[in-house]
Design an enzyme around this catalytic site. Structure first.
Site, PDB file in Angstrom:
ATOM      1  N   GLN A 140       0.866  -1.184   0.000  1.00 42.82           N
ATOM      2  CA  GLN A 140       0.000   0.000   0.000  1.00 42.82           C
ATOM      3  C   GLN A 140       0.899   1.228   0.000  1.00 42.82           C
ATOM      4  O   GLN A 140       1.553   1.529   1.003  1.00 42.82           O
ATOM      5  CB  GLN A 140      -0.898   0.020   1.242  1.00 42.82           C
ATOM      6  CG  GLN A 140      -1.794   1.251   1.257  1.00 42.82           C
ATOM      7  CD  GLN A 140      -2.624   1.352   2.517  1.00 42.82           C
ATOM      8  OE1 GLN A 140      -2.077   1.505   3.602  1.00 42.82           O
ATOM      9  NE2 GLN A 140      -3.924   1.261   2.385  1.00 42.82           N
ATOM     10  N   ARG A 198      -5.053   9.738   3.432  1.00 39.12           N
ATOM     11  CA  ARG A 198      -3.838  10.527   3.700  1.00 39.12           C
ATOM     12  C   ARG A 198      -3.620  11.590   2.611  1.00 39.12           C
ATOM     13  O   ARG A 198      -4.533  12.223   2.194  1.00 39.12           O
ATOM     14  CB  ARG A 198      -2.622   9.607   3.874  1.00 39.12           C
ATOM     15  CG  ARG A 198      -2.768   8.710   5.057  1.00 39.12           C
ATOM     16  CD  ARG A 198      -2.808   9.487   6.349  1.00 39.12           C
ATOM     17  NE  ARG A 198      -3.753   8.933   7.310  1.00 39.12           N
ATOM     18  CZ  ARG A 198      -4.199   9.566   8.382  1.00 39.12           C
ATOM     19  NH1 ARG A 198      -3.790  10.790   8.635  1.00 39.12           N
ATOM     20  NH2 ARG A 198      -5.035   9.020   9.201  1.00 39.12           N
ATOM     21  N   LYS A 247      -7.237   2.348  -2.989  1.00 37.86           N
ATOM     22  CA  LYS A 247      -8.094   2.347  -1.798  1.00 37.86           C
ATOM     23  C   LYS A 247      -8.896   3.639  -1.819  1.00 37.86           C
ATOM     24  O   LYS A 247      -8.389   4.726  -1.497  1.00 37.86           O
ATOM     25  CB  LYS A 247      -7.303   2.188  -0.498  1.00 37.86           C
ATOM     26  CG  LYS A 247      -8.254   1.952   0.688  1.00 37.86           C
ATOM     27  CD  LYS A 247      -7.603   1.262   1.866  1.00 37.86           C
ATOM     28  CE  LYS A 247      -8.649   0.911   2.932  1.00 37.86           C
ATOM     29  NZ  LYS A 247      -8.127   0.302   4.125  1.00 37.86           N
ATOM     30  N   CYS A 257     -14.184 -12.062  15.011  1.00 37.82           N
ATOM     31  CA  CYS A 257     -13.910 -10.709  15.521  1.00 37.82           C
ATOM     32  C   CYS A 257     -15.187 -10.139  16.122  1.00 37.82           C
ATOM     33  O   CYS A 257     -16.258 -10.195  15.514  1.00 37.82           O
ATOM     34  CB  CYS A 257     -13.423  -9.828  14.368  1.00 37.82           C
ATOM     35  SG  CYS A 257     -13.301  -8.089  14.806  1.00 37.82           S
ATOM     36  N   CYS A 287     -14.706  -5.115  18.812  1.00 36.44           N
ATOM     37  CA  CYS A 287     -14.664  -4.371  20.083  1.00 36.44           C
ATOM     38  C   CYS A 287     -13.624  -3.249  20.021  1.00 36.44           C
ATOM     39  O   CYS A 287     -13.617  -2.355  20.862  1.00 36.44           O
ATOM     40  CB  CYS A 287     -14.334  -5.325  21.235  1.00 36.44           C
ATOM     41  SG  CYS A 287     -12.696  -6.077  21.104  1.00 36.44           S
ATOM     42  N   CYS A 339      -8.102  -3.798  19.705  1.00 34.03           N
ATOM     43  CA  CYS A 339      -6.860  -3.852  18.912  1.00 34.03           C
ATOM     44  C   CYS A 339      -6.323  -2.448  18.633  1.00 34.03           C
ATOM     45  O   CYS A 339      -5.108  -2.249  18.550  1.00 34.03           O
ATOM     46  CB  CYS A 339      -7.073  -4.603  17.600  1.00 34.03           C
ATOM     47  SG  CYS A 339      -8.475  -4.042  16.617  1.00 34.03           S
ATOM     48  N   CYS A 377      -5.116  -8.416  19.856  1.00 32.73           N
ATOM     49  CA  CYS A 377      -6.529  -8.803  19.892  1.00 32.73           C
ATOM     50  C   CYS A 377      -6.871  -9.449  21.230  1.00 32.73           C
ATOM     51  O   CYS A 377      -6.018 -10.068  21.865  1.00 32.73           O
ATOM     52  CB  CYS A 377      -6.790  -9.796  18.761  1.00 32.73           C
ATOM     53  SG  CYS A 377      -8.475 -10.417  18.736  1.00 32.73           S
TER      54      CYS A 377
HETATM   55  C1  LIG Z   1      -4.609  -2.556  13.446  1.00 30.58           C
HETATM   56  C2  LIG Z   1      -5.100  -1.958  12.170  1.00 30.58           C
HETATM   57  C3  LIG Z   1      -4.208  -1.308  11.298  1.00 30.58           C
HETATM   58  C4  LIG Z   1      -4.656  -0.751  10.100  1.00 30.58           C
HETATM   59  N1  LIG Z   1      -3.757  -0.152   9.256  1.00 30.58           N
HETATM   60  C5  LIG Z   1      -4.190   0.322   8.057  1.00 30.58           C
HETATM   61  C6  LIG Z   1      -3.275   0.849   7.109  1.00 30.58           C
HETATM   62  O1  LIG Z   1      -2.068   0.920   7.330  1.00 30.58           O
HETATM   63  N2  LIG Z   1      -3.774   1.287   5.929  1.00 30.58           N
HETATM   64  C7  LIG Z   1      -5.112   1.229   5.637  1.00 30.58           C
HETATM   65  O2  LIG Z   1      -5.518   1.631   4.534  1.00 30.58           O
HETATM   66  N3  LIG Z   1      -5.993   0.739   6.509  1.00 30.58           N
HETATM   67  C8  LIG Z   1      -5.569   0.276   7.702  1.00 30.58           C
HETATM   68  N4  LIG Z   1      -6.471  -0.257   8.581  1.00 30.58           N
HETATM   69  C9  LIG Z   1      -7.914  -0.262   8.212  1.00 30.58           C
HETATM   70  C10 LIG Z   1      -8.264  -1.592   7.540  1.00 30.58           C
HETATM   71  O3  LIG Z   1      -7.532  -1.745   6.360  1.00 30.58           O
HETATM   72  C11 LIG Z   1      -9.754  -1.697   7.233  1.00 30.58           C
HETATM   73  O4  LIG Z   1     -10.088  -0.755   6.222  1.00 30.58           O
HETATM   74  C12 LIG Z   1     -10.631  -1.463   8.465  1.00 30.58           C
HETATM   75  O5  LIG Z   1     -10.059  -2.072   9.611  1.00 30.58           O
HETATM   76  C13 LIG Z   1     -12.039  -2.040   8.287  1.00 30.58           C
HETATM   77  O6  LIG Z   1     -11.960  -3.428   8.024  1.00 30.58           O
HETATM   78  P1  LIG Z   1     -12.240  -4.562   9.154  1.00 30.58           P
HETATM   79  O7  LIG Z   1     -13.654  -4.361   9.602  1.00 30.58           O
HETATM   80  O8  LIG Z   1     -12.023  -5.865   8.415  1.00 30.58           O
HETATM   81  O9  LIG Z   1     -11.281  -4.377  10.272  1.00 30.58           O
HETATM   82  C14 LIG Z   1      -6.033  -0.832   9.775  1.00 30.58           C
HETATM   83  C15 LIG Z   1      -6.918  -1.480  10.646  1.00 30.58           C
HETATM   84  C16 LIG Z   1      -6.461  -2.042  11.830  1.00 30.58           C
HETATM   85  C17 LIG Z   1      -7.443  -2.739  12.735  1.00 30.58           C
END
Ligand SMILES: Cc1cc2nc3c(=O)[nH]c(=O)nc-3n(C[C@H](O)[C@H](O)[C@H](O)COP(=O)(O)O)c2cc1C
Length: 322
Positions: free
Chosen positions: A44, A120, A167, A296, A299, A302, A314
């Site tokens: 990314q 960003r 993205k 998951c 919550c 994390c 987690c």
């Molecule tokens: C610990 C953590 C780190 C993340 N780091 C990034 C990141 O570096 N870049 C990004 O685009 N999204 C990041 N996200 C967001 C996820 O890519 C995702 O869009 C978001 O968590 C929703 O998906 P989920 O419901 O499967 O967690 C991060 C999410 C978590 C939980």
């Protein structure tokens, strides 16, 4: 495929950099390890929109603990608009070109694909809330899309064959959510331009900037607490392109994900927290051991670890972390 978040497009001093021997070796070793498991790796590509020089004035407050990490984040967010608006066009062009160089280095290190992080800096340029420029990078939606379009074009020029995921951070308009990204009403401008520049798939999410709990919504979120909470944005993008669409956000249960795939709402699914809860989610889902998955709970414990730089832990991993 694993998408590795936030791989910086410019040389930087903090964290691994594609431009240093040590950083490059780090990414190379990671790619090897991932490939050994029969998995692919996507970088990314990301450029921060924090004004690092502007941060210096807050350092004494941070060191004396008068300014907390949360307060610092908020202060930096307040500076995003002026920073983005004040960057010289020459500097902006250097940054967008660096997406091409970074992509080349990423492929040399062993990455199979790249994703342009549309949040960003890319998202701030896209956003009418942050971007107040009056030159070719500001004003109309077409002009605000130019940063992302140039970044994608630079990658496409450097690597004619590489798949480029984008993205796509969407700003919801009613009720309003998100600051940096593309307002829903302007998707019809951004999506075709990005596609023409060389994007080969879209990874659709809500735009954030500042409020992490909106892009990574907990189960008790007032508007995004449901499973598949951002799929409605995928539907909007679907009507604008024939390119594959990846859904993300609360995709927790394999049966639910299968339904979305079968209905062609999405062509692929991205999971983040679900994999922290159970890294064996894909293997268990494929082998029919769905009942054995640690699901998951959304919550967001994390995020506590992540925000305090202790790693995203987690509740299933370490109970004492709570
Ligand atoms: C610990 C953590 C780190 C993340 N780091 C990034 C990141 O570096 N870049 C990004 O685009 N999204 C990041 N996200 C967001 C996820 O890519 C995702 O869009 C978001 O968590 C929703 O998906 P989920 O419901 O499967 O967690 C991060 C999410 C978590 C939980």
């Amino acid at each position: 495929m694993i998408i590795l978040g936030d791989v910086p497009v410019l040389p930087q001093k903090f964290g691994p950099s594609l431009y240093t021997k040590k950083g490059f070796a780090f990414y190379q070793a990671l790619a090897q390890a991932v490939h050994q498991e029969g998995c692919l790796l996507c970088a990314q590509l990301h450029q921060s929109d924090s004004n690092i020089k502007g941060m210096v004035k807050y350092l004494p407050g941070v060191l004396t603990k008068k300014i907390s990490h949360d307060q610092l984040r908020e202060l930096l967010n307040q500076e995003v608009g002026p920073y983005i608006t004040g960057l010289s066009a020459q500097r902006v062009s250097q940054i967008t070109q660096a997406f091409g160089q970074a992509a080349q280095l990423a492929v040399q290190a062993g990455f199979d694909m790249v994703q342009v992080h549309g949040d960003r800096m890319c998202g701030s340029f896209s956003s009418p809330y942050f971007n107040r420029r009056t030159d070719q990078y500001g004003g109309s939606a077409r002009n605000r899309a130019r940063f992302g379009v140039e970044a994608v074009s630079a990658i496409r020029e450097a690597l004619p064959q590489i798949p480029i995921d984008y993205k796509l951070a969407v700003i919801q308009e009613d009720p309003h959510y998100g600051k940096a990204g593309v307002p829903e009403s302007e998707l019809s401008v951004f999506v075709p331009l990005l596609e023409k520049a060389g994007v080969t798939s879209f990874h659709v999410t809500l735009a954030d900037h500042g409020k992490l709990s909106d892009t990574i919504p907990p189960k008790n979120h007032p508007d995004f607490g449901e499973e598949g909470c951002f799929l409605k944005f995928c539907d909007q993008v679907r009507s604008l392109t024939r390119l594959p669409i990846c859904g993300v956000g609360g995709l927790t249960h394999p049966d639910f994900v299968e339904e979305q795939l079968a209905q062609r709402r999405i062509d692929c699914a991205a999971l983040s927290r679900a994999l922290l809860a159970d890294p064996a989610w894909p293997r268990k889902a494929f082998s029919g051991q769905v009942r054995g998955i640690n699901f998951c709970r959304r919550c967001n414990q994390c995020l506590k670890g992540m925000m305090s730089h202790q790693g995203a832990r987690c509740i299933f991993e370490k109970e004492e972390f709570l």
